[in-house]
Design an enzyme around this catalytic site. Structure first.
Site, PDB file in Angstrom:
ATOM      1  N   CYS A 141     -54.509  59.589 -10.598  1.00  0.00           N
ATOM      2  CA  CYS A 141     -55.022  59.097 -11.812  1.00  0.00           C
ATOM      3  C   CYS A 141     -54.018  57.806 -12.208  1.00  0.00           C
ATOM      4  O   CYS A 141     -54.315  57.040 -13.181  1.00  0.00           O
ATOM      5  CB  CYS A 141     -54.678  60.073 -13.068  1.00  0.00           C
ATOM      6  SG  CYS A 141     -55.698  61.378 -12.861  1.00  0.00           S
ATOM      7  N   HIS A 194     -52.514  59.875 -20.845  1.00  0.00           N
ATOM      8  CA  HIS A 194     -53.606  60.306 -19.811  1.00  0.00           C
ATOM      9  C   HIS A 194     -54.168  61.693 -20.536  1.00  0.00           C
ATOM     10  O   HIS A 194     -53.293  62.636 -20.793  1.00  0.00           O
ATOM     11  CB  HIS A 194     -52.752  60.486 -18.662  1.00  0.00           C
ATOM     12  CG  HIS A 194     -53.419  61.166 -17.569  1.00  0.00           C
ATOM     13  ND1 HIS A 194     -54.936  60.653 -17.365  1.00  0.00           N
ATOM     14  CD2 HIS A 194     -53.313  62.253 -16.653  1.00  0.00           C
ATOM     15  CE1 HIS A 194     -55.442  61.426 -16.313  1.00  0.00           C
ATOM     16  NE2 HIS A 194     -54.549  62.619 -15.960  1.00  0.00           N
ATOM     17  N   SER A 204     -48.205  71.208 -12.595  1.00  0.00           N
ATOM     18  CA  SER A 204     -48.670  69.847 -12.921  1.00  0.00           C
ATOM     19  C   SER A 204     -48.388  69.537 -14.230  1.00  0.00           C
ATOM     20  O   SER A 204     -48.044  68.358 -14.461  1.00  0.00           O
ATOM     21  CB  SER A 204     -50.073  69.692 -12.432  1.00  0.00           C
ATOM     22  OG  SER A 204     -50.904  70.420 -13.418  1.00  0.00           O
ATOM     23  N   GLU A 238     -59.549  57.738  -6.910  1.00  0.00           N
ATOM     24  CA  GLU A 238     -59.057  58.641  -5.861  1.00  0.00           C
ATOM     25  C   GLU A 238     -60.176  59.563  -5.408  1.00  0.00           C
ATOM     26  O   GLU A 238     -59.941  60.518  -4.641  1.00  0.00           O
ATOM     27  CB  GLU A 238     -57.909  59.747  -6.632  1.00  0.00           C
ATOM     28  CG  GLU A 238     -58.460  60.305  -7.792  1.00  0.00           C
ATOM     29  CD  GLU A 238     -57.451  61.438  -8.329  1.00  0.00           C
ATOM     30  OE1 GLU A 238     -57.090  62.150  -7.835  1.00  0.00           O
ATOM     31  OE2 GLU A 238     -56.972  61.094  -9.619  1.00  0.00           O
ATOM     32  N   LYS A 269     -49.438  68.369 -25.923  1.00  0.00           N
ATOM     33  CA  LYS A 269     -48.500  68.768 -25.205  1.00  0.00           C
ATOM     34  C   LYS A 269     -47.552  67.518 -25.036  1.00  0.00           C
ATOM     35  O   LYS A 269     -46.312  67.635 -25.546  1.00  0.00           O
ATOM     36  CB  LYS A 269     -48.622  69.667 -23.805  1.00  0.00           C
ATOM     37  CG  LYS A 269     -49.112  70.917 -24.162  1.00  0.00           C
ATOM     38  CD  LYS A 269     -49.261  71.566 -22.690  1.00  0.00           C
ATOM     39  CE  LYS A 269     -50.262  72.779 -22.512  1.00  0.00           C
ATOM     40  NZ  LYS A 269     -49.669  74.091 -22.772  1.00  0.00           N
ATOM     41  N   ASN A 279     -62.176  65.195 -17.852  1.00  0.00           N
ATOM     42  CA  ASN A 279     -61.124  64.304 -17.015  1.00  0.00           C
ATOM     43  C   ASN A 279     -61.804  63.263 -16.031  1.00  0.00           C
ATOM     44  O   ASN A 279     -62.618  63.545 -15.143  1.00  0.00           O
ATOM     45  CB  ASN A 279     -60.254  65.124 -16.007  1.00  0.00           C
ATOM     46  CG  ASN A 279     -59.183  64.350 -15.556  1.00  0.00           C
ATOM     47  OD1 ASN A 279     -59.026  63.089 -15.715  1.00  0.00           O
ATOM     48  ND2 ASN A 279     -58.191  64.940 -14.943  1.00  0.00           N
ATOM     49  N   SER A 298     -50.811  62.256 -10.597  1.00  0.00           N
ATOM     50  CA  SER A 298     -50.076  63.290  -9.788  1.00  0.00           C
ATOM     51  C   SER A 298     -49.367  62.706  -8.613  1.00  0.00           C
ATOM     52  O   SER A 298     -49.777  61.537  -7.818  1.00  0.00           O
ATOM     53  CB  SER A 298     -50.941  64.335  -9.457  1.00  0.00           C
ATOM     54  OG  SER A 298     -51.062  64.942 -10.782  1.00  0.00           O
ATOM     55  N   THR A 319     -61.678  71.508 -16.199  1.00  0.00           N
ATOM     56  CA  THR A 319     -61.205  70.325 -16.406  1.00  0.00           C
ATOM     57  C   THR A 319     -61.677  69.075 -15.510  1.00  0.00           C
ATOM     58  O   THR A 319     -61.016  68.398 -15.234  1.00  0.00           O
ATOM     59  CB  THR A 319     -59.776  70.282 -16.216  1.00  0.00           C
ATOM     60  OG1 THR A 319     -59.423  70.718 -14.815  1.00  0.00           O
ATOM     61  CG2 THR A 319     -59.160  71.341 -17.347  1.00  0.00           C
TER      62      THR A 319
HETATM   63  P1  HMG Z   1     -55.345  78.337 -16.884  1.00  0.00           P
HETATM   64  O1  HMG Z   1     -54.209  79.006 -16.328  1.00  0.00           O
HETATM   65  O2  HMG Z   1     -56.656  79.210 -16.474  1.00  0.00           O
HETATM   66  O3  HMG Z   1     -55.128  78.407 -18.497  1.00  0.00           O
HETATM   67  O4  HMG Z   1     -55.564  76.808 -16.755  1.00  0.00           O
HETATM   68  P2  HMG Z   1     -54.177  79.076 -19.374  1.00  0.00           P
HETATM   69  O5  HMG Z   1     -53.875  80.439 -19.233  1.00  0.00           O
HETATM   70  O6  HMG Z   1     -52.798  78.368 -19.183  1.00  0.00           O
HETATM   71  O7  HMG Z   1     -54.637  78.729 -20.963  1.00  0.00           O
HETATM   72  C1  HMG Z   1     -54.959  77.499 -21.283  1.00  0.00           C
HETATM   73  C2  HMG Z   1     -54.766  77.275 -22.638  1.00  0.00           C
HETATM   74  O8  HMG Z   1     -55.788  78.011 -23.530  1.00  0.00           O
HETATM   75  C3  HMG Z   1     -53.382  78.006 -23.204  1.00  0.00           C
HETATM   76  O9  HMG Z   1     -52.913  77.327 -24.186  1.00  0.00           O
HETATM   77  C4  HMG Z   1     -53.974  79.340 -23.857  1.00  0.00           C
HETATM   78  O10 HMG Z   1     -53.155  79.859 -24.898  1.00  0.00           O
HETATM   79  C5  HMG Z   1     -55.217  78.934 -24.412  1.00  0.00           C
HETATM   80  P3  HMG Z   1     -51.331  76.682 -24.150  1.00  0.00           P
HETATM   81  O11 HMG Z   1     -50.404  77.692 -24.163  1.00  0.00           O
HETATM   82  O12 HMG Z   1     -51.254  75.662 -22.841  1.00  0.00           O
HETATM   83  O13 HMG Z   1     -51.262  75.880 -25.320  1.00  0.00           O
HETATM   84  N1  HMG Z   1     -56.257  80.067 -24.555  1.00  0.00           N
HETATM   85  C6  HMG Z   1     -56.880  80.109 -25.692  1.00  0.00           C
HETATM   86  N2  HMG Z   1     -57.121  79.435 -26.770  1.00  0.00           N
HETATM   87  C7  HMG Z   1     -57.955  79.614 -27.810  1.00  0.00           C
HETATM   88  N3  HMG Z   1     -58.765  80.896 -27.580  1.00  0.00           N
HETATM   89  C8  HMG Z   1     -58.520  81.456 -26.644  1.00  0.00           C
HETATM   90  C9  HMG Z   1     -57.696  81.249 -25.518  1.00  0.00           C
HETATM   91  N4  HMG Z   1     -57.398  81.974 -24.234  1.00  0.00           N
HETATM   92  C10 HMG Z   1     -56.321  81.055 -24.114  1.00  0.00           C
HETATM   93  N5  HMG Z   1     -59.685  82.584 -26.318  1.00  0.00           N
HETATM   94  C11 HMG Z   1     -54.722  74.752 -16.186  1.00  0.00           C
HETATM   95  C12 HMG Z   1     -55.156  75.837 -17.368  1.00  0.00           C
HETATM   96  C13 HMG Z   1     -54.536  73.443 -17.069  1.00  0.00           C
HETATM   97  C14 HMG Z   1     -53.580  75.154 -15.422  1.00  0.00           C
HETATM   98  C15 HMG Z   1     -56.193  74.668 -15.511  1.00  0.00           C
HETATM   99  O14 HMG Z   1     -57.175  74.317 -16.215  1.00  0.00           O
HETATM  100  C16 HMG Z   1     -55.808  73.663 -14.427  1.00  0.00           C
HETATM  101  O15 HMG Z   1     -55.272  73.821 -13.311  1.00  0.00           O
HETATM  102  N6  HMG Z   1     -56.392  72.000 -14.410  1.00  0.00           N
HETATM  103  C17 HMG Z   1     -56.147  71.165 -13.756  1.00  0.00           C
HETATM  104  C18 HMG Z   1     -54.743  70.612 -13.486  1.00  0.00           C
HETATM  105  C19 HMG Z   1     -54.430  69.630 -14.686  1.00  0.00           C
HETATM  106  O16 HMG Z   1     -55.345  69.409 -15.616  1.00  0.00           O
HETATM  107  N7  HMG Z   1     -53.163  69.451 -14.896  1.00  0.00           N
HETATM  108  C20 HMG Z   1     -52.663  68.455 -16.049  1.00  0.00           C
HETATM  109  C21 HMG Z   1     -51.526  67.707 -15.716  1.00  0.00           C
HETATM  110  S1  HMG Z   1     -51.531  66.795 -14.034  1.00  0.00           S
HETATM  111  C22 HMG Z   1     -52.376  65.377 -14.244  1.00  0.00           C
HETATM  112  O17 HMG Z   1     -52.651  65.240 -15.573  1.00  0.00           O
HETATM  113  C23 HMG Z   1     -53.172  64.662 -13.323  1.00  0.00           C
HETATM  114  C24 HMG Z   1     -54.311  64.811 -12.860  1.00  0.00           C
HETATM  115  O18 HMG Z   1     -55.312  64.117 -13.877  1.00  0.00           O
HETATM  116  C25 HMG Z   1     -55.029  64.384 -11.473  1.00  0.00           C
HETATM  117  C26 HMG Z   1     -54.368  62.933 -11.151  1.00  0.00           C
HETATM  118  O19 HMG Z   1     -53.415  62.456 -11.410  1.00  0.00           O
HETATM  119  O20 HMG Z   1     -55.216  62.592 -10.444  1.00  0.00           O
HETATM  120  C27 HMG Z   1     -54.884  66.393 -13.174  1.00  0.00           C
END
Ligand code: HMG
Length: 396
Positions: free
Chosen positions: A113, A244, A206, A81, A253, A287, A320, A156
């Site tokens: 992906c 993935h 996502s 991609e 999760k 990733n 996605s 990520t």
């Molecule tokens: P965010 O909103 O900044 O993070 O971004 P958050 O507030 O959700 O915190 C993440 C985790 O850290 C949480 O854990 C917090 O509790 C924990 P969870 O509740 O999820 O279990 N946390 C801590 N842990 C330990 N010590 C601390 C602490 N503080 C917080 N001090 C988000 C997170 C994933 C949304 C962001 O990184 C993002 O947007 N990433 C990109 C999107 C993504 O990867 N999506 C995954 C599903 S889609 C997919 O897999 C397809 C993809 O590969 C693309 C494709 O297909 O081409 C992405």
């Protein structure tokens, strides 16, 4: 006829960013990235590396590992991609760099992906149908994941490629014909507009889209396999589950969700046993989009201490947008030794850490790579040199 993976190859950039350093630079507790997201390091390529060079390096490793001649390849598909051209496929550059035969069908696939899995399923059917006529398919998943600096997606990122030799001599993993469940739905969870080098994402949405797709594909797999019901959790029929991996926590999760669907009252209890080994390498690379699940499979085969011979592995690929597939394979005798012999952990250990200012400089420089004038130095080893007359130049 049994069809599946005969060999794999993996390529990652020579440089990486330590997530704890990134967290401190962004004013975030390091625990959020390292424990909260489950990522320790992310691969960041320098300016002489792109989707083509990663793909070519991974493909060369797969061919060498199987002692396969370039002339044996009758189908080459690169799933990506993050292609380098709107028209010319990454696969054509790889064909040139590897010296593949002209009697080879060559193209590129895209579906976020999932693009690599789409190519792999096509290759499996090509071999099963008899169209391969004894030749092999080379499927390469290659990407450089890039989000905006300072955005929630930044920790990520990652980069790398996984190449798979697909044939009727599946020395690593037999992929089970007919045992596959698909789920697709038009969602706007992650995308990259044509004008942007950075992906855009509705991050938390996502995660939900991924879990919905996992549920749909898992149910569909059970219908296809026709063996639902019986005692115990359905997923205990697998010796390991490979999801993935956009970041390690997503696999946790996913596993929690899948075990809950199985009716497991303690859905996290089996995580280390069924999933842990698949996350060793992804936690060091980040990733790599199309290749992420296949890097996790390599990680499982390379680091699982128990003998997986004859055991079934469940594979979940998510792209996605969205399309997802749950399918399964059976690990073959000697597969783990073959993957260990690639020395992937040692390669990861040899990489160099970038400071955060160095990383930010590379990110800025990468924005203009497509117009960078080609360097005069000849170079070697599948390196991107820049462009001349609007044509990309690679060192062989
Ligand atoms: P965010 O909103 O900044 O993070 O971004 P958050 O507030 O959700 O915190 C993440 C985790 O850290 C949480 O854990 C917090 O509790 C924990 P969870 O509740 O999820 O279990 N946390 C801590 N842990 C330990 N010590 C601390 C602490 N503080 C917080 N001090 C988000 C997170 C994933 C949304 C962001 O990184 C993002 O947007 N990433 C990109 C999107 C993504 O990867 N999506 C995954 C599903 S889609 C997919 O897999 C397809 C993809 O590969 C693309 C494709 O297909 O081409 C992405």
């Amino acid at each position: 006829m049994q069809v599946g993976l005969e060999a794999i190859g993996v390529a990652v950039p020579d440089t990486y960013v330590e997530l704890a350093d990134l967290a401190m630079a962004r004013g975030v507790a390091p625990g959020k990235y390292v424990d909260g997201l489950g990522v320790t390091r992310m691969g960041v390529p320098l300016v002489d590396e792109d989707t083509v060079t990663l793909a070519a390096r991974a493909a060369r490793m797969a061919l060498e590992s199987a002692r396969c001649s370039p002339d044996d390849i009758g189908l080459l598909v690169v799933g990506t991609e993050t292609a380098v051209d709107h028209s010319k496929p990454v696969a054509s550059y790889v064909q040139g760099l590897l010296g593949l035969s002209t009697r080879c069908r060559i193209f590129e696939t895209k579906h976020a992906c999932y693009g690599g899995t789409a190519a792999l399923q096509l290759a499996l059917d090509w071999v099963r149908s008899g169209s391969a006529k004894g030749r092999k398919a080379l499927i390469v998943c290659s990407d450089i994941a890039r989000y905006g600096v300072g955005t929630p997606g930044e920790p990520t990122q990652g980069a790398g490629a996984v190449a798979m030799l697909v044939s009727d001599h599946p020395a690593l993993v037999v992929l089970e014909a007919g045992k596959t469940g698909v789920y697709s739905k038009d969602v706007m969870d992650f995308w990259r507009p044509l004008y942007s080098k950075d992906a855009l994402v509705d991050g938390h949405y996502s995660v939900q889209c991924y879990l919905d797709a996992l549920e749909g594909a898992y149910r569909s797999y059970q219908e296809a396999a026709g063996d639902a019901g019986g005692e115990g959790a359905y997923s205990d029929r697998f010796a390991a589950l490979v999801y993935h991996v956009p970041y390690g926590k997503m696999s946790r999760k996913a596993h929690r969700h899948l075990r809950t669907l199985d009716g497991d009252a303690a859905p996290d209890a089996s995580f280390d046993r069924l999933v842990g080994h698949s996350l060793v390498m992804p936690s060091q690379v980040g990733n790599i989009y199309t290749g992420s699940m296949y890097l996790a499979l390599a990680s499982l085969l390379s680091s699982a201490p128990e003998d997986l011979t004859g055991k079934r592995v469940g594979l979940f690929s998510y792209g996605s947008g969205s399309c997802a597939e749950f399918f399964s394979g059976v690990v073959q005798d000697g597969a783990q030794a073959r993957v260990k012999a690639l020395g992937l952990e040692a390669r990861l250990a040899r990489r160099r850490a970038l400071s955060i200012p160095e990383y930010e400089d590379v990110m800025r420089a990468r924005e203009h790579l497509d117009e960078r004038p080609a360097a005069d130095a000849a170079g070697s080893g599948f390196r991107y040199q820049g462009t001349r007359d609007h044509k990309r130049i690679y060192a062989t």
